[in-house]
Enzyme design. Structure first.
Site, PDB file in Angstrom:
ATOM      1  N   SER A 143       5.505   2.073  -2.457  1.00 32.64           N
ATOM      2  CA  SER A 143       4.431   2.980  -3.059  1.00 32.64           C
ATOM      3  C   SER A 143       3.855   2.312  -4.483  1.00 32.64           C
ATOM      4  CB  SER A 143       5.062   4.445  -3.607  1.00 32.64           C
ATOM      5  OG  SER A 143       4.265   5.097  -4.256  1.00 32.64           O
ATOM      6  N   TYR A 156      11.965   9.047  -8.043  1.00 26.78           N
ATOM      7  CA  TYR A 156      11.069   8.281  -6.831  1.00 26.78           C
ATOM      8  C   TYR A 156      10.521   6.862  -7.207  1.00 26.78           C
ATOM      9  CZ  TYR A 156       7.352   8.348  -3.339  1.00 26.78           C
ATOM     10  OH  TYR A 156       6.409   8.202  -2.355  1.00 26.78           O
TER      11      TYR A 156
END
Length: 250
Positions: A143, A156
């Site tokens: 990401s 995350y």
């Protein structure tokens, strides 16, 4: 764009929704033998039914990627069922948005164990099968959160940063076995109602639009094409240029 996946065995994790579902549909459409994994059985069944409606019968299995034993069992099943694996796309993952002062150890572990440890274990098990076959391709979905963050996303961000580092480490380790390992770092990929996005949402991207799951599908096709065997250890950022844009508050 030439799509070179005909008759190749392709395992996709997190195939029940979003980018994973689009990957499953796209690879099946272009003739791959897809093996689909997700934690959510009902969502996974819906993806399977969509592929079946197109006349293709996928293999599928419900697996909690935070469970190391479940991952091991999944690959035993896979080898006994299809024999070998050509491509693994590690797509599954989730995040918890919560103040770092309130985030519990259990919540931290749940994100890291699914996103990072799950990616490592799936890649390692896949590599065992690919080594026997003499080649393979692994794509890990990281990401842009590995590079930049919003507040309260520590678990995350750490997991995705770890995936980027894991990718180049595994690329080096598995290179002699002709197994390529690459990552894709998506930016804003809208998996809901694209028509509900605002003009400002699009304009904040140098590409002048928010991303779509098909943008990631095309990146995966590129990285899993055996003709692109000179590409390994890379992190392909697919974000419409957003991480390149400096933003100042007025």
């Amino acid at each position: 764009m030439k799509i070179n996946v005909q008759n190749r065995n392709v395992m996709i994790t997190g195939a029940g929704a979003g980018i994973g579902r689009q990957l499953a549909l796209a690879y099946a459409k272009h003739g791959a033998n897809v093996i689909l994994v997700d934690k959510q059985e009902e969502a996974l069944r819906q993806t399977v039914q969509l592929i079946q409606h197109a006349g293709v019968e996928p293999l599928w299995r419900v697996v909690d990627l935070s469970d190391a034993n479940a991952i091991a069992a999944c690959f035993v099943w896979l080898e006994s069922t299809v024999g070998h694996l050509d491509i693994l796309i590690n797509n599954a993952g989730f995040g918890i948005t919560k103040s770092l002062f309130d985030l519990t150890i259990e919540e931290w572990d749940s994100v890291l164990n699914t996103n990072l440890r799950g990616t490592f274990l799936c890649a390692r098990e896949a590599a065992k099968l690919m080594k026997k076959a003499g080649a393979g391709a692994i794509v890990n979905l990281a990401s842009t959160r590995a590079l930049m963050s919003e507040p309260d996303t520590e678990a995350y961000a750490a997991s995705k940063g770890g995936i980027v580092a894991l990718t180049h480490a595994m690329a080096v380790s598995l290179g002699p076995d002709r197994i390529r390992v690459n990552a894709i770092s998506p930016g804003w990929i809208e998996t809901g109602d694209y028509e509900q996005l605002r003009e400002i949402d699009h304009r904040q991207h140098p590409a002048q639009r928010v991303g779509k799951p098909d943008d990631i599908v095309r990146a995966c096709f590129y990285l899993t094409d055996p003709d692109n065997d000179f590409v390994t250890g890379t992190n392909l950022v697919v974000d419409g240029g957003m991480t390149s844009k400096m933003i100042y508050e007025e």
